[in-house]
Design an enzyme around this catalytic site. Structure first.
Site: not given
Length: 220
Positions: A65, A67, A78, A187
């Site tokens: 999701d 920031y 990202f 991740h």
């Protein structure tokens, strides 16, 4: 909510916009944007699609999701706008690119130049309340973005899917692995990057696969 993803995406996904879940999602977001601080700005919700039209998609990078800090989210997984401090996960992505292909770490965290080359920077959930990570999970976005992934899988060939972390890796089951390349790793978060994201070499592997299939490489 303006459902303007660009003409090709709009045509491909028009049936989704008419479904009950999406109409309910749009109503919930209309109320939320009027009463709370929601990221990204409403006009930027579908930036990933507008900057990377369907016919240009060569790579999909899946985030969870947006920031949830002020001025960070602008509709690309990202990525952050110019002059915003680079978040830790993106900093680790840059470190891996430097290690993998020797590119210097950029000063900006803005990944629009990736999107314009055919990298769909897709979050599974496209909005988030300020300060509340995951706050819009379960509203219906995941149903929509799963359909996006299925559409790419079904209607395109030779797309590279970069699935980082358990959440993203769970989407492998809706991708046709006979037609596409799926690259999985932990991740890039500081909590997990050292368990296999570093030295995964996904960026060189992506470009090698694109070359093998007569597609232009990504200038990371």
């Amino acid at each position: 909510m303006q459902k303007n993803l660009g003409p090709t995406w709009n045509t491909l996904l028009e049936d989704e916009f008419r479904k009950d879940y999406f109409e309910n999602l749009a109503k919930s977001l209309s109320i939320a944007y009027k009463n709370k601080t929601i990221y990204p700005a409403e006009e930027n919700i579908f930036n990933a699609f507008k900057l990377c039209p369907f016919d240009k998609v060569k790579v999909v990078i899946l985030g969870q999701d947006p920031y949830h800090g002020e001025r960070q989210a602008h509709g690309l997984a990202f990525s952050v706008p110019d002059k915003i401090k680079i978040p830790p996960s993106l900093r680790n992505i840059y470190k891996e690119i430097a290690s993998d292909i020797g590119k210097e770490v950029p000063e900006s965290g803005n990944l629009e130049h990736w999107a314009k080359q055919g990298v769909l920077l897709l979050n599974a959930t496209l909005t988030v309340p300020a300060g509340t990570a995951g706050g819009h999970q379960g509203l219906g976005w995941e149903t929509f973005t799963d359909e996006v992934i299925k559409t790419i899988s079904n209607k395109k060939d030779h797309v590279v899917f970069l699935l980082w972390g358990n959440f993203a890796r769970s989407k492998a089951e809706i991708i046709d692995q006979e037609k596409h390349l799926i690259l999985e790793a932990p991740h890039p978060s500081p909590f997990s990057a050292h368990t296999g994201f570093f030295d995964c070499n996904h960026f060189s592997q992506t470009n090698e696969y694109l070359r093998e299939n007569n597609l232009s490489e990504i200038f990371w």
